[in-house]
Design a protein around this motif. Structure first.
Motif, PDB file in Angstrom:
ATOM      1  N   LYS A   1       0.827  -1.143  -0.144  1.00 50.53           N
ATOM      2  CA  LYS A   1      -0.134   0.028  -0.019  1.00 50.53           C
ATOM      3  C   LYS A   1       0.747   1.174  -0.050  1.00 50.53           C
ATOM      4  CE  LYS A   1      -4.100  -1.743   2.405  1.00 50.53           C
ATOM      5  NZ  LYS A   1      -4.890  -1.693   3.501  1.00 50.53           N
ATOM      6  N   ASN A   2       1.938   1.406   0.859  1.00 48.86           N
ATOM      7  CA  ASN A   2       2.697   2.393   0.998  1.00 48.86           C
ATOM      8  C   ASN A   2       3.459   2.533  -0.313  1.00 48.86           C
ATOM      9  OD1 ASN A   2       2.118   3.046   3.551  1.00 48.86           O
ATOM     10  ND2 ASN A   2       4.004   2.005   4.466  1.00 48.86           N
ATOM     11  N   ALA A   3       4.076   1.255  -1.109  1.00 47.58           N
ATOM     12  CA  ALA A   3       4.504   1.660  -2.242  1.00 47.58           C
ATOM     13  C   ALA A   3       3.565   1.999  -3.377  1.00 47.58           C
ATOM     14  CB  ALA A   3       4.895   0.309  -2.618  1.00 47.58           C
ATOM     15  N   ASP A   4       2.353   1.636  -3.335  1.00 45.98           N
ATOM     16  CA  ASP A   4       1.337   2.216  -4.422  1.00 45.98           C
ATOM     17  C   ASP A   4       1.373   3.567  -4.282  1.00 45.98           C
ATOM     18  OD1 ASP A   4       1.238  -0.229  -5.454  1.00 45.98           O
ATOM     19  OD2 ASP A   4      -0.791  -0.961  -4.461  1.00 45.98           O
ATOM     20  N   ARG A   5       1.065   4.013  -2.795  1.00 48.83           N
ATOM     21  CA  ARG A   5       0.831   5.404  -2.536  1.00 48.83           C
ATOM     22  C   ARG A   5       1.855   6.448  -2.980  1.00 48.83           C
ATOM     23  NH1 ARG A   5       2.838   8.084   1.285  1.00 48.83           N
ATOM     24  NH2 ARG A   5       3.344   6.417   2.529  1.00 48.83           N
ATOM     25  N   ILE A   6       3.341   5.898  -2.690  1.00 49.63           N
ATOM     26  CA  ILE A   6       4.330   6.668  -3.195  1.00 49.63           C
ATOM     27  C   ILE A   6       4.570   6.754  -4.615  1.00 49.63           C
ATOM     28  CG2 ILE A   6       6.940   6.744  -3.012  1.00 49.63           C
ATOM     29  CD1 ILE A   6       6.932   5.165  -0.053  1.00 49.63           C
ATOM     30  N   ILE A   7       4.111   5.715  -5.251  1.00 49.28           N
ATOM     31  CA  ILE A   7       4.096   5.660  -6.394  1.00 49.28           C
ATOM     32  C   ILE A   7       3.050   6.571  -7.198  1.00 49.28           C
ATOM     33  CG2 ILE A   7       3.633   4.338  -8.953  1.00 49.28           C
ATOM     34  CD1 ILE A   7       5.230   1.842  -7.431  1.00 49.28           C
ATOM     35  N   ASN A   8       1.971   6.487  -6.370  1.00 54.24           N
ATOM     36  CA  ASN A   8       0.874   7.443  -7.145  1.00 54.24           C
ATOM     37  C   ASN A   8       1.149   8.981  -6.720  1.00 54.24           C
ATOM     38  OD1 ASN A   8      -0.577   5.579  -8.129  1.00 54.24           O
ATOM     39  ND2 ASN A   8      -1.759   5.002  -5.958  1.00 54.24           N
ATOM     40  N   GLU A   9       1.846   9.043  -5.702  1.00 58.71           N
ATOM     41  CA  GLU A   9       2.255  10.479  -5.130  1.00 58.71           C
ATOM     42  C   GLU A   9       3.365  10.930  -6.398  1.00 58.71           C
ATOM     43  OE1 GLU A   9       3.548  10.401  -1.112  1.00 58.71           O
ATOM     44  OE2 GLU A   9       1.355  10.519  -0.428  1.00 58.71           O
ATOM     45  N   SER A  10       4.301  10.152  -6.653  1.00 61.68           N
ATOM     46  CA  SER A  10       5.297  10.560  -7.494  1.00 61.68           C
ATOM     47  C   SER A  10       4.979  10.830  -8.988  1.00 61.68           C
ATOM     48  CB  SER A  10       6.420   9.358  -7.714  1.00 61.68           C
ATOM     49  OG  SER A  10       6.991   9.159  -6.285  1.00 61.68           O
ATOM     50  N   LEU A  11       3.843   9.957  -9.248  1.00 60.93           N
ATOM     51  CA  LEU A  11       3.427  10.251 -10.636  1.00 60.93           C
ATOM     52  C   LEU A  11       2.500  11.433 -10.663  1.00 60.93           C
ATOM     53  CD1 LEU A  11       1.906   6.571 -11.426  1.00 60.93           C
ATOM     54  CD2 LEU A  11       3.831   8.003 -12.816  1.00 60.93           C
ATOM     55  N   SER A  12       1.741  11.819  -9.567  1.00 65.44           N
ATOM     56  CA  SER A  12       1.202  12.998  -9.577  1.00 65.44           C
ATOM     57  C   SER A  12       2.069  14.263  -9.353  1.00 65.44           C
ATOM     58  CB  SER A  12       0.243  13.081  -8.164  1.00 65.44           C
ATOM     59  OG  SER A  12      -0.488  14.220  -8.119  1.00 65.44           O
ATOM     60  N   LYS A  13       3.133  14.144  -8.544  1.00 71.02           N
ATOM     61  CA  LYS A  13       4.038  15.213  -8.715  1.00 71.02           C
ATOM     62  C   LYS A  13       4.700  15.455 -10.167  1.00 71.02           C
ATOM     63  CE  LYS A  13       5.226  15.158  -3.715  1.00 71.02           C
ATOM     64  NZ  LYS A  13       6.250  14.791  -2.763  1.00 71.02           N
ATOM     65  N   SER A  14       4.912  14.218 -10.746  1.00 74.33           N
ATOM     66  CA  SER A  14       5.551  14.325 -11.910  1.00 74.33           C
ATOM     67  C   SER A  14       4.721  15.105 -13.100  1.00 74.33           C
ATOM     68  CB  SER A  14       5.924  12.797 -12.533  1.00 74.33           C
ATOM     69  OG  SER A  14       6.551  12.751 -13.668  1.00 74.33           O
ATOM     70  N   ARG A  15       3.467  14.602 -12.880  1.00 77.06           N
ATOM     71  CA  ARG A  15       2.367  15.191 -13.769  1.00 77.06           C
ATOM     72  C   ARG A  15       2.315  16.756 -13.313  1.00 77.06           C
ATOM     73  NH1 ARG A  15      -1.021  10.849 -12.535  1.00 77.06           N
ATOM     74  NH2 ARG A  15      -0.676   9.003 -13.754  1.00 77.06           N
ATOM     75  N   LYS A  16       2.287  17.090 -12.387  1.00 74.36           N
ATOM     76  CA  LYS A  16       2.322  18.560 -12.079  1.00 74.36           C
ATOM     77  C   LYS A  16       3.651  19.288 -12.332  1.00 74.36           C
ATOM     78  CE  LYS A  16       1.542  21.377  -7.996  1.00 74.36           C
ATOM     79  NZ  LYS A  16       1.458  21.439  -6.210  1.00 74.36           N
ATOM     80  N   VAL A  17       4.638  18.613 -12.219  1.00 72.42           N
ATOM     81  CA  VAL A  17       5.755  19.432 -12.606  1.00 72.42           C
ATOM     82  C   VAL A  17       5.975  19.501 -14.216  1.00 72.42           C
ATOM     83  CG1 VAL A  17       8.485  18.964 -12.787  1.00 72.42           C
ATOM     84  CG2 VAL A  17       7.253  18.733 -10.623  1.00 72.42           C
ATOM     85  N   SER A  18       5.458  18.315 -14.771  1.00 74.05           N
ATOM     86  CA  SER A  18       5.272  18.353 -16.299  1.00 74.05           C
ATOM     87  C   SER A  18       4.420  19.602 -16.647  1.00 74.05           C
ATOM     88  CB  SER A  18       4.868  17.091 -16.935  1.00 74.05           C
ATOM     89  OG  SER A  18       4.997  17.125 -18.107  1.00 74.05           O
ATOM     90  N   LEU A  19       3.257  19.551 -16.135  1.00 76.69           N
ATOM     91  CA  LEU A  19       2.291  20.775 -16.156  1.00 76.69           C
ATOM     92  C   LEU A  19       3.181  22.329 -16.182  1.00 76.69           C
ATOM     93  CD1 LEU A  19      -0.881  19.527 -14.988  1.00 76.69           C
ATOM     94  CD2 LEU A  19      -0.479  19.642 -17.626  1.00 76.69           C
ATOM     95  N   GLU A  20       3.809  22.257 -14.936  1.00 76.54           N
ATOM     96  CA  GLU A  20       4.474  23.472 -14.656  1.00 76.54           C
ATOM     97  C   GLU A  20       5.613  23.827 -15.728  1.00 76.54           C
ATOM     98  OE1 GLU A  20       5.998  23.143 -10.802  1.00 76.54           O
ATOM     99  OE2 GLU A  20       4.005  23.497  -9.725  1.00 76.54           O
ATOM    100  N   VAL A  21       6.443  23.092 -16.246  1.00 78.23           N
ATOM    101  CA  VAL A  21       7.208  22.890 -17.218  1.00 78.23           C
ATOM    102  C   VAL A  21       6.528  23.491 -18.443  1.00 78.23           C
ATOM    103  CG1 VAL A  21       8.936  21.684 -18.735  1.00 78.23           C
ATOM    104  CG2 VAL A  21       9.162  21.396 -16.261  1.00 78.23           C
ATOM    105  N   ASP A  22       5.433  22.732 -18.919  1.00 77.81           N
ATOM    106  CA  ASP A  22       4.774  23.150 -20.088  1.00 77.81           C
ATOM    107  C   ASP A  22       4.326  24.632 -20.009  1.00 77.81           C
ATOM    108  OD1 ASP A  22       5.239  20.616 -21.164  1.00 77.81           O
ATOM    109  OD2 ASP A  22       3.348  20.012 -20.774  1.00 77.81           O
ATOM    110  N   GLU A  23       3.739  25.075 -18.928  1.00 78.34           N
ATOM    111  CA  GLU A  23       3.425  26.488 -18.665  1.00 78.34           C
ATOM    112  C   GLU A  23       4.171  27.231 -18.819  1.00 78.34           C
ATOM    113  OE1 GLU A  23       0.732  29.446 -17.778  1.00 78.34           O
ATOM    114  OE2 GLU A  23       0.238  27.390 -18.413  1.00 78.34           O
ATOM    115  N   LEU A  24       5.549  27.048 -18.236  1.00 78.28           N
ATOM    116  CA  LEU A  24       6.763  27.827 -18.242  1.00 78.28           C
ATOM    117  C   LEU A  24       7.219  28.208 -19.663  1.00 78.28           C
ATOM    118  CD1 LEU A  24       8.920  26.792 -14.810  1.00 78.28           C
ATOM    119  CD2 LEU A  24       7.632  28.888 -15.408  1.00 78.28           C
ATOM    120  N   LYS A  25       7.011  26.818 -20.435  1.00 73.83           N
ATOM    121  CA  LYS A  25       7.548  26.992 -21.892  1.00 73.83           C
ATOM    122  C   LYS A  25       6.735  27.939 -22.436  1.00 73.83           C
ATOM    123  CE  LYS A  25       9.889  22.450 -22.321  1.00 73.83           C
ATOM    124  NZ  LYS A  25       9.628  21.077 -22.930  1.00 73.83           N
TER     125      LYS A  25
END
Length: 165
Positions: A98-122
């Motif tokens: 469960k913790n691994a799934d949560r960490i993976i999901n949080e990482s994916l969410s943060k990755s998506r957020k960072v990707s969106l921020e990078v796209d916005e900055l571009k």
């Protein structure tokens, strides 16, 4: 009723003509009494030994039964501990998953957020470049207009006239 040494000792035989020698019979009876008393003592000792051995046997039988029960209880306790350990290990594994799934999901969410921020900055950088280019081009156009030539000559000539006067 069993014969006792006293019975043998008190036994009297009737007398008859041509009977046995009384002294020989008495000596033999004394030997029989002595041997019979020894046998009775030995029998009594053997009975006491048998009784003591039976008590020991009962004691050891009780110990054996107690040990058997203890071994069974210990085996059951060991099985229970083993089962509990397996259950706990399964719970730990599930919790870790469960913790691994949560960490993976949080990482994916943060990755998506960072990707969106990078796209916005571009996008913002592209907009900034376009605006800056437009500004620079507008300034270049402004510098390229004819009115700048007269401004260059005008103030320098006016400054010269002021200094003569």
């Amino acid at each position: 009723m069993p014969l006792t040494p006293l019975d043998i000792h008190n036994k009297e035989f009737g007398r008859s003509f041509r009977g046995y020698d009384e002294d020989e019979v008495n000596e033999f009876l004394d030997l029989v009494i002595k041997d019979y008393e020894a046998l009775i003592r030995e029998n009594k000792e053997l009975q006491n030994q048998a009784l003591a051995l039976q008590e020991k046997l009962n004691h050891f039988s009780n110990i054996e039964e107690t040990l058997s029960k203890t071994i069974i209880v210990a085996q059951e306790a060991a099985d229970e501990v083993k089962n509990n350990a397996k259950k706990e290990a399964q719970l730990i594994v599930k919790e870790a998953e469960k913790n691994a799934d949560r960490i993976i999901n949080e990482s994916l969410s943060k990755s998506r957020k960072v990707s969106l921020e990078v796209d916005e900055l571009k996008k913002q950088a592209s907009i900034y470049r376009a605006r800056f280019r437009t500004l620079v081009e507008a300034q270049l156009d402004l510098l390229g207009q004819e009115g700048w030539d007269t401004l260059d000559a005008g103030p320098a000539a006016g400054a010269g006239e002021l200094s003569r006067g």
